[in-house]
Motif scaffolding. Structure first.
Motif, PDB file in Angstrom:
ATOM      1  N   THR A  50       0.837  -1.197   0.000  1.00 18.47           N
ATOM      2  CA  THR A  50       0.000   0.000   0.000  1.00 18.47           C
ATOM      3  C   THR A  50       0.872   1.247   0.000  1.00 18.47           C
ATOM      4  O   THR A  50       2.016   1.229   0.443  1.00 18.47           O
ATOM      5  CB  THR A  50      -0.925   0.049   1.235  1.00 18.47           C
ATOM      6  OG1 THR A  50      -0.121   0.015   2.432  1.00 18.47           O
ATOM      7  CG2 THR A  50      -1.879  -1.143   1.254  1.00 18.47           C
TER       8      THR A  50
ATOM      9  N   SER B 158       0.414   5.592   0.838  1.00 11.73           N
ATOM     10  CA  SER B 158      -0.456   6.618   1.398  1.00 11.73           C
ATOM     11  C   SER B 158      -0.152   7.975   0.780  1.00 11.73           C
ATOM     12  O   SER B 158       1.015   8.344   0.607  1.00 11.73           O
ATOM     13  CB  SER B 158      -0.272   6.705   2.920  1.00 11.73           C
ATOM     14  OG  SER B 158      -0.632   5.487   3.530  1.00 11.73           O
TER      15      SER B 158
ATOM     16  N   TYR C 190      -5.259   9.251   2.131  1.00 18.31           N
ATOM     17  CA  TYR C 190      -5.855   8.166   1.349  1.00 18.31           C
ATOM     18  C   TYR C 190      -4.825   7.066   1.116  1.00 18.31           C
ATOM     19  O   TYR C 190      -3.682   7.350   0.760  1.00 18.31           O
ATOM     20  CB  TYR C 190      -6.367   8.685   0.006  1.00 18.31           C
ATOM     21  CG  TYR C 190      -7.040   7.617  -0.830  1.00 18.31           C
ATOM     22  CD1 TYR C 190      -8.351   7.236  -0.577  1.00 18.31           C
ATOM     23  CD2 TYR C 190      -6.358   6.983  -1.863  1.00 18.31           C
ATOM     24  CE1 TYR C 190      -8.968   6.251  -1.319  1.00 18.31           C
ATOM     25  CE2 TYR C 190      -6.964   5.992  -2.621  1.00 18.31           C
ATOM     26  CZ  TYR C 190      -8.277   5.636  -2.343  1.00 18.31           C
ATOM     27  OH  TYR C 190      -8.883   4.658  -3.084  1.00 18.31           O
ATOM     28  N   GLU C 191      -5.246   5.821   1.320  1.00 20.56           N
ATOM     29  CA  GLU C 191      -4.342   4.678   1.159  1.00 20.56           C
ATOM     30  C   GLU C 191      -4.780   3.830  -0.019  1.00 20.56           C
ATOM     31  O   GLU C 191      -5.935   3.400  -0.087  1.00 20.56           O
ATOM     32  CB  GLU C 191      -4.324   3.837   2.431  1.00 20.56           C
ATOM     33  CG  GLU C 191      -3.319   2.684   2.384  1.00 20.56           C
ATOM     34  CD  GLU C 191      -3.276   1.895   3.680  1.00 20.56           C
ATOM     35  OE1 GLU C 191      -2.406   2.172   4.525  1.00 20.56           O
ATOM     36  OE2 GLU C 191      -4.131   0.998   3.839  1.00 20.56           O
ATOM     37  N   ALA C 192      -3.871   3.611  -0.957  1.00 20.82           N
ATOM     38  CA  ALA C 192      -4.164   2.807  -2.138  1.00 20.82           C
ATOM     39  C   ALA C 192      -3.528   1.433  -2.010  1.00 20.82           C
ATOM     40  O   ALA C 192      -2.376   1.313  -1.580  1.00 20.82           O
ATOM     41  CB  ALA C 192      -3.645   3.491  -3.399  1.00 20.82           C
TER      42      ALA C 192
ATOM     43  N   GLN D  89     -11.885  -1.212   3.225  1.00 25.19           N
ATOM     44  CA  GLN D  89     -10.977  -0.111   2.938  1.00 25.19           C
ATOM     45  C   GLN D  89      -9.907  -0.550   1.940  1.00 25.19           C
ATOM     46  O   GLN D  89      -9.521   0.211   1.040  1.00 25.19           O
ATOM     47  CB  GLN D  89     -10.319   0.383   4.222  1.00 25.19           C
ATOM     48  CG  GLN D  89      -9.366   1.569   4.026  1.00 25.19           C
ATOM     49  CD  GLN D  89     -10.069   2.785   3.454  1.00 25.19           C
ATOM     50  OE1 GLN D  89     -11.031   3.280   4.019  1.00 25.19           O
ATOM     51  NE2 GLN D  89      -9.590   3.256   2.309  1.00 25.19           N
ATOM     52  N   GLU D  90      -9.426  -1.765   2.075  1.00 20.23           N
ATOM     53  CA  GLU D  90      -8.404  -2.270   1.159  1.00 20.23           C
ATOM     54  C   GLU D  90      -8.978  -2.496  -0.238  1.00 20.23           C
ATOM     55  O   GLU D  90      -8.314  -2.225  -1.246  1.00 20.23           O
ATOM     56  CB  GLU D  90      -7.784  -3.542   1.731  1.00 20.23           C
ATOM     57  CG  GLU D  90      -6.886  -3.248   2.933  1.00 20.23           C
ATOM     58  CD  GLU D  90      -6.654  -4.453   3.832  1.00 20.23           C
ATOM     59  OE1 GLU D  90      -5.848  -4.322   4.766  1.00 20.23           O
ATOM     60  OE2 GLU D  90      -7.281  -5.507   3.606  1.00 20.23           O
TER      61      GLU D  90
ATOM     62  N   GLY E 212      -9.239   0.917  -1.725  1.00 20.14           N
ATOM     63  CA  GLY E 212      -7.937   1.408  -2.145  1.00 20.14           C
ATOM     64  C   GLY E 212      -7.447   0.786  -3.429  1.00 20.14           C
ATOM     65  O   GLY E 212      -6.603   1.355  -4.119  1.00 20.14           O
TER      66      GLY E 212
END
Length: 235
Positions: A66, A68, A73-75, A186-187, A190
């Protein structure tokens, strides 16, 4: 070579891990340079922006990669598992880590110090070319994914992601295809460039249509045909 996963164009798929691209002698020699480590589920393996001191060769278990942004925002960039290499870019360039890697389950890895890794590459042209090929394959896949995603709605991106996860990390059961990796909403968000709230709404739509069943870090795909229709037409 041990990597027998060829595509129609004669190349290797980006999912063929680094260690599988090496001759057995080179693989054994590289692993012998390192120290075995174990990481518990949800433990951070490497931190974004930290200095590079070593590379990691995953022996067992899966991790998520990941990054940030400044706004928090976390991708989710990738999933890395057995045979994959982590931290090679920083080791070669000397730059800080570009992403955070976190164990999704118990992970076993071998840590090779940066200097030992680069020395090994200098003395092993075949391994260097294998690493270059892996980097090229990953870049090509990332470019293709960006192009595809640019033409898709978030609904289509999520359907495509779930189908891809079912193909690469799915376990067939009587009820459907269970995803073996414990990814959170959330993952998932992302990975498709959306908010958690948007993914929650889309998953509810899919549940209402009988396409999926969800729980805490669990997801069961019961109607992949619905996901395929969404991926093709948005419906």
């Amino acid at each position: 070579m041990t990597a027998a996963y060829s595509l129609s164009d004669g190349g290797l798929d980006d999912r063929v891990p680094f260690l599988a691209r090496l001759e057995s002698e080179d693989r054994s020699a590289l692993l012998a340079l390192g120290v075995a480590l174990t990481f518990a589920p949800r433990m951070v393996v490497v931190h974004q922006n930290e200095p590079s001191s070593h590379v990691l060769l995953i022996v067992r278990g899966w991790t998520k990669v990941t990054a940030s942004a400044a706004n928090g925002y976390e991708a989710l960039l990738a999933l890395r598992g057995p045979g994959d290499i982590i931290g090679e870019s920083s080791a070669l360039t000397g730059r800080p880590r570009s992403a955070t890697v976190t164990a999704l389950e118990q992970v076993g890895a071998v840590a090779v110090e940066r200097e030992g890794f680069t020395d090994f590459l200098n003395g092993s042209p075949a391994v260097s070319f294998a690493l270059l090929g892996l980097t090229s394959d990953r870049t090509r896949t990332a470019d293709r994914r960006r192009l595809e995603f640019a033409s898709m709605s978030v609904r289509e991106r999520l359907a495509a992601l779930l189908l891809d996860l079912a193909r690469t990390h799915g376990k067939r059961t009587e009820a459907g295809i269970e995803l073996s990796l414990p990814l959170s909403k959330q993952e998932l968000a992302g990975s498709v460039g959306a908010s958690r709230e948007m993914v929650q709404r889309l998953l509810k739509e899919l549940r209402d249509r009988g396409a999926v069943s969800t729980g805490r870090r669990t997801l069961l795909i019961m109607r992949p045909d619905i996901l395929r229709r969404i991926g093709r037409s948005g419906g």
